[in-house]
Design a protein around this motif. Structure first.
Motif, PDB file in Angstrom:
ATOM      1  N   ARG A  39     -38.862 -27.263   1.067  1.00 31.98           N
ATOM      2  CA  ARG A  39     -38.233 -26.112   1.499  1.00 31.98           C
ATOM      3  C   ARG A  39     -39.019 -24.869   2.047  1.00 31.98           C
ATOM      4  O   ARG A  39     -38.781 -24.300   3.088  1.00 31.98           O
ATOM      5  N   LYS A  40     -40.046 -24.671   1.317  1.00 36.85           N
ATOM      6  CA  LYS A  40     -40.909 -23.516   1.886  1.00 36.85           C
ATOM      7  C   LYS A  40     -41.421 -23.925   3.328  1.00 36.85           C
ATOM      8  O   LYS A  40     -41.505 -22.822   4.444  1.00 36.85           O
ATOM      9  N   VAL A  44     -40.836 -21.475   6.800  1.00 43.77           N
ATOM     10  CA  VAL A  44     -42.081 -21.005   7.608  1.00 43.77           C
ATOM     11  C   VAL A  44     -41.611 -21.669   9.156  1.00 43.77           C
ATOM     12  O   VAL A  44     -41.884 -20.932  10.089  1.00 43.77           O
ATOM     13  N   LEU A  45     -41.383 -23.039   9.256  1.00 43.84           N
ATOM     14  CA  LEU A  45     -41.136 -23.628  10.739  1.00 43.84           C
ATOM     15  C   LEU A  45     -40.225 -22.653  11.465  1.00 43.84           C
ATOM     16  O   LEU A  45     -40.200 -22.212  12.467  1.00 43.84           O
ATOM     17  N   ARG A  46     -38.938 -22.356  10.646  1.00 37.79           N
ATOM     18  CA  ARG A  46     -37.927 -21.666  11.335  1.00 37.79           C
ATOM     19  C   ARG A  46     -38.377 -20.314  11.665  1.00 37.79           C
ATOM     20  O   ARG A  46     -37.918 -19.714  12.641  1.00 37.79           O
TER      21      ARG A  46
END
Length: 266
Positions: A39-40, A44-46
């Motif tokens: 999830r983390k 970060v990617l989005r």
């Protein structure tokens, strides 16, 4: 070790060619996708994707990357003069200091207030107010239109057997009422040797290289602004359509001076 026979080498080459054709054109490639359940890392990617997208959009909007700016230069500019209001001051009925005509003609009510000795040889002593002689107001200029408007005239005339010689000094009658007509245009060099030109007196735009220019339909809207960038009216309007400007943007000299933020007193 003996050399491989020729027919065996040809057979081997044909096999390799068949295997290549089978793999590239007769097979179906299924891409392999690896999904990381974190999830983390996904957040970060989005955030990075949204940040890059916002930066690109903002950069393009602020810099107008989809447009190209050109700096135009004057083209086919000219000034013309029309007949002024003859005798406007000498024949006007003055109704008080708040009357516009009264303020414009104040110099004609007391020409003696303009007397002065600028030198020992030239004495400025107007005694009356007269209309400017025909042709006295004119526009000229090799590097651009220049307007000459006389406000004071000193003339000398020689005598003859029946008339004595002398001189005459007078102020011009209401020079602000001189009508000025403007024609203007633009020229842009879009690339080396490729020009685009337009004029308020024309109903088309000329573009192309110097030896191969062609005409196309084009309309030049004239919008007038004062020295502060605010709309300014000439002839009662601040916008002149192509049809109206083809016969000249016409207005009194006082209106042109007002748009420039100056007057005869400055």
């Amino acid at each position: 070790m003996g050399e491989q026979p020729v027919h065996s080498r040809i057979l081997d080459m044909c096999k390799r060619l068949w295997h290549y054709t089978e793999e590239e054109y007769l097979g179906v490639s299924i891409p392999r996708v690896a999904i990381i359940q974190n999830r983390k890392l996904g957040i970060v990617l989005r955030i990075l994707q949204v940040t890059v997208f916002s930066y690109v959009v903002t950069w393009g909007f602020l810099d107008d990357e989809w447009t190209t700016h050109y700096k135009p230069t004057p083209y086919q500019q000219s000034l013309w003069t029309a007949a002024p209001v003859i005798g406007a001051c000498r024949h006007a009925k003055i109704h008080g200091s708040n009357n516009m005509q009264s303020r414009a003609c104040r110099h004609c009510q007391n020409p003696w207030s303009y007397w002065q000795n600028s030198s020992g040889l030239l004495q400025i002593r107007p005694t009356s107010c007269k209309a400017a002689a025909e042709g006295a107001v004119h526009a000229e200029g090799r590097n651009g239109p220049t307007l000459f408007v006389p406000t004071f005239v000193r003339s000398q005339f020689s005598g003859n057997s029946t008339q004595l010689g002398g001189s005459d000094q007078y102020l011009t009658d209401n020079p602000e009422q001189q009508r000025i007509i403007l024609f203007h245009g633009f020229q842009v060099e879009r690339e080396k040797g490729y020009f685009q030109q337009g004029s308020s007196a024309s109903s088309y735009i000329t573009e192309g290289r110097v030896n191969g220019k062609r005409n196309r339909d084009g309309k030049l809207l004239t919008v007038l602004h004062d020295s502060n960038g605010d709309p300014c009216k000439i002839g009662g309007q601040s916008e002149w359509t192509p049809q109206e400007s083809q016969i000249g943007i016409s207005g009194f000299l006082r209106d042109w001076l007002c748009c420039a933020g100056v007057s005869f007193g400055t």
